[in-house]
Design an enzyme around this catalytic site. Structure first.
Site, PDB file in Angstrom:
ATOM      1  N   TRP A  64      22.606  76.557  51.280  1.00 49.60           N
ATOM      2  CA  TRP A  64      21.567  77.281  50.529  1.00 49.60           C
ATOM      3  C   TRP A  64      21.804  77.180  49.029  1.00 49.60           C
ATOM      4  O   TRP A  64      20.859  77.021  48.262  1.00 49.60           O
ATOM      5  CB  TRP A  64      21.432  78.722  51.012  1.00 49.60           C
ATOM      6  CG  TRP A  64      20.770  78.755  52.355  1.00 49.60           C
ATOM      7  CD1 TRP A  64      21.343  79.098  53.539  1.00 49.60           C
ATOM      8  CD2 TRP A  64      19.425  78.353  52.666  1.00 49.60           C
ATOM      9  NE1 TRP A  64      20.430  78.947  54.573  1.00 49.60           N
ATOM     10  CE2 TRP A  64      19.253  78.488  54.062  1.00 49.60           C
ATOM     11  CE3 TRP A  64      18.350  77.889  51.911  1.00 49.60           C
ATOM     12  CZ2 TRP A  64      18.042  78.181  54.710  1.00 49.60           C
ATOM     13  CZ3 TRP A  64      17.150  77.580  52.554  1.00 49.60           C
ATOM     14  CH2 TRP A  64      17.009  77.727  53.931  1.00 49.60           C
ATOM     15  N   ASP A 133      21.232  84.984  45.017  1.00 50.84           N
ATOM     16  CA  ASP A 133      20.416  84.880  46.218  1.00 50.84           C
ATOM     17  C   ASP A 133      21.098  85.761  47.261  1.00 50.84           C
ATOM     18  O   ASP A 133      22.144  85.412  47.796  1.00 50.84           O
ATOM     19  CB  ASP A 133      20.353  83.420  46.686  1.00 50.84           C
ATOM     20  CG  ASP A 133      19.604  83.266  48.014  1.00 50.84           C
ATOM     21  OD1 ASP A 133      19.198  84.300  48.603  1.00 50.84           O
ATOM     22  OD2 ASP A 133      19.433  82.114  48.465  1.00 50.84           O
ATOM     23  N   LYS A 157      15.600  88.733  57.033  1.00 52.63           N
ATOM     24  CA  LYS A 157      16.857  89.086  57.692  1.00 52.63           C
ATOM     25  C   LYS A 157      16.951  90.603  57.866  1.00 52.63           C
ATOM     26  O   LYS A 157      16.859  91.092  58.971  1.00 52.63           O
ATOM     27  CB  LYS A 157      18.059  88.581  56.874  1.00 52.63           C
ATOM     28  CG  LYS A 157      18.400  87.124  57.107  1.00 52.63           C
ATOM     29  CD  LYS A 157      17.446  86.176  56.479  1.00 52.63           C
ATOM     30  CE  LYS A 157      18.037  84.785  56.489  1.00 52.63           C
ATOM     31  NZ  LYS A 157      17.084  83.741  56.644  1.00 52.63           N
TER      32      LYS A 157
HETATM   33  N1  PMP Z   1      18.484  81.555  50.844  1.00 46.31           N
HETATM   34  C1  PMP Z   1      19.177  81.916  51.940  1.00 46.31           C
HETATM   35  C2  PMP Z   1      20.584  82.412  51.769  1.00 46.31           C
HETATM   36  C3  PMP Z   1      18.587  81.809  53.210  1.00 46.31           C
HETATM   37  O1  PMP Z   1      19.275  82.149  54.312  1.00 46.31           O
HETATM   38  C4  PMP Z   1      17.258  81.343  53.326  1.00 46.31           C
HETATM   39  C5  PMP Z   1      16.546  81.234  54.643  1.00 46.31           C
HETATM   40  N2  PMP Z   1      17.265  81.287  55.785  1.00 46.31           N
HETATM   41  C6  PMP Z   1      16.589  80.975  52.160  1.00 46.31           C
HETATM   42  C7  PMP Z   1      17.216  81.108  50.943  1.00 46.31           C
HETATM   43  C8  PMP Z   1      15.174  80.447  52.211  1.00 46.31           C
HETATM   44  O2  PMP Z   1      14.313  81.456  52.556  1.00 46.31           O
HETATM   45  P1  PMP Z   1      12.787  81.156  52.914  1.00 46.31           P
HETATM   46  O3  PMP Z   1      12.777  80.341  54.146  1.00 46.31           O
HETATM   47  O4  PMP Z   1      12.218  82.521  53.098  1.00 46.31           O
HETATM   48  O5  PMP Z   1      12.182  80.455  51.752  1.00 46.31           O
END
Ligand code: PMP
Length: 322
Positions: A64, A133, A157
């Site tokens: 991520w 994040d 989450k």
């Molecule tokens: N950052 C983290 C730490 C994530 O776990 C996720 C999705 N699992 C995201 C960003 C991306 O989120 P989204 O799919 O809602 O754009």
């Protein structure tokens, strides 16, 4: 129900007040409920905080982080100032080893790597605004909002349905967006309009408000932290105490939310997943980008009995294949 009507506005105000109470958000921070998921904020953060070519620093602790870094590159001068990629993303950097450039306009890190199961046990120190994040750790334990300039988190989450993203931003960081920033991504414009510059994801927002109420009724994030630590400990102890399974993550960086583990006999992976599903234990396959294996996600909504059921299954499966 119109999102500009009294009923929706009252709900939105209550949701914000409850969130502020839960996280202890200081008064000089604005809370935004934005559309688009955390991925959109990977670009939204540099567009709002950095002029083109300005220095922005990132910590790289997993897949991520890497996505956030790639998404920022078109908008600013991105530097990765600490990375655990060489070790396969199994740890966090040493405390004190993260040094932002003096000219950086922010330092970004990922509090919990959802895929790798690596969670920061500390808040990095930075002389520049800290951006985090917090998608997969927010509301799972107390969080020091005031140590950060900006916090963002996708909802799906610990908050509510997907498509909604929370942005908590210190007021002095508003108003720096580059002129090419789309209005819905512009934090200052969204803050001025109560996050209702266009039709927001109303149902996700409403459910998020219900979840905040539920969290307050449960005893808030301190109570969730007690539960989440106990849930995670049960599972890590079961994995560490067996020679059939192993967890690849360094103990100090082990996530309370996402527990990756491997079978020492990977040829049994498919059987494991099939038997687990038959026992009512689903969604245990590790992420394909993390090289498979298993991963159990223990978000706030997972009760301790769910973890106990998984632990019992781990023992039983190991015995059957001993
Ligand atoms: N950052 C983290 C730490 C994530 O776990 C996720 C999705 N699992 C995201 C960003 C991306 O989120 P989204 O799919 O809602 O754009």
């Amino acid at each position: 129900v119109s999102h500009r009507g009294e009923a929706f506005r009252a709900m939105a105000a209550a949701a914000e007040a409850d969130l502020r109470q839960l996280l202890g958000v200081p008064p000089d921070y604005r809370v935004l409920f934005l559309p688009g998921g955390a991925t959109l904020q990977f670009a939204g953060v540099p567009m709002n905080l950095a002029a083109p070519g300005q220095a922005v620093d990132y910590v790289d602790t997993g897949l991520w982080s890497a996505k956030a870094i790639d998404a920022a590159r078109p908008y600013a001068d991105v530097k990765v100032v600490a990375s655990t990629a060489a070790g396969g993303y199994r740890d966090v950097p040493e405390k004190g080893a993260i040094r932002a450039r003096a000219e950086a306009v922010y330092l970004h890190y990922t509090a919990n790597e959802t895929i790798g199961g690596v969670e920061f046990p500390y808040v990095p120190e930075a002389s520049v605004p800290l951006v985090v994040d917090a998608s997969s750790t927010i509301l799972s334990r107390p969080f020091d909002v005031a140590a950060h300039g900006l916090i963002y988190a996708g909802a799906q989450k610990n908050i509510g349905p997907s498509g909604l993203t929370l942005v908590i931003v210190r007021e002095d960081l508003l108003g720096r967006a580059s002129p090419l920033t789309p209005a819905v991504l512009d934090y200052a414009r969204q803050a001025a309009d109560g996050s209702m510059l266009n039709t927001p994801p109303t149902f996700a927002w409403y459910l998020a408000g219900l979840v905040f109420r539920w969290l307050i009724d449960q005893g808030g994030v301190a109570a969730m932290a007690t539960r989440n630590e106990r849930k995670a400990r049960l599972l890590y102890e079961a994995i560490d105490g067996s020679d059939f399974y192993r967890c690849p993550v360094a103990p100090r960086a082990r996530s309370w939310m996402n527990v990756p583990f491997l079978l020492r006999r990977p040829e049994l992976d498919a059987t494991f997943l099939k038997d687990a599903a038959e026992a009512g234990l689903v969604n245990l396959a590790g992420h394909r980008l993390a090289g498979g294996g298993m991963r159990a996600s223990l978000y706030n909504a997972m009760p301790e009995e769910g973890v106990r059921a998984l632990v019992a299954f781990l023992h039983a499966f190991a015995q059957r294949h001993a």
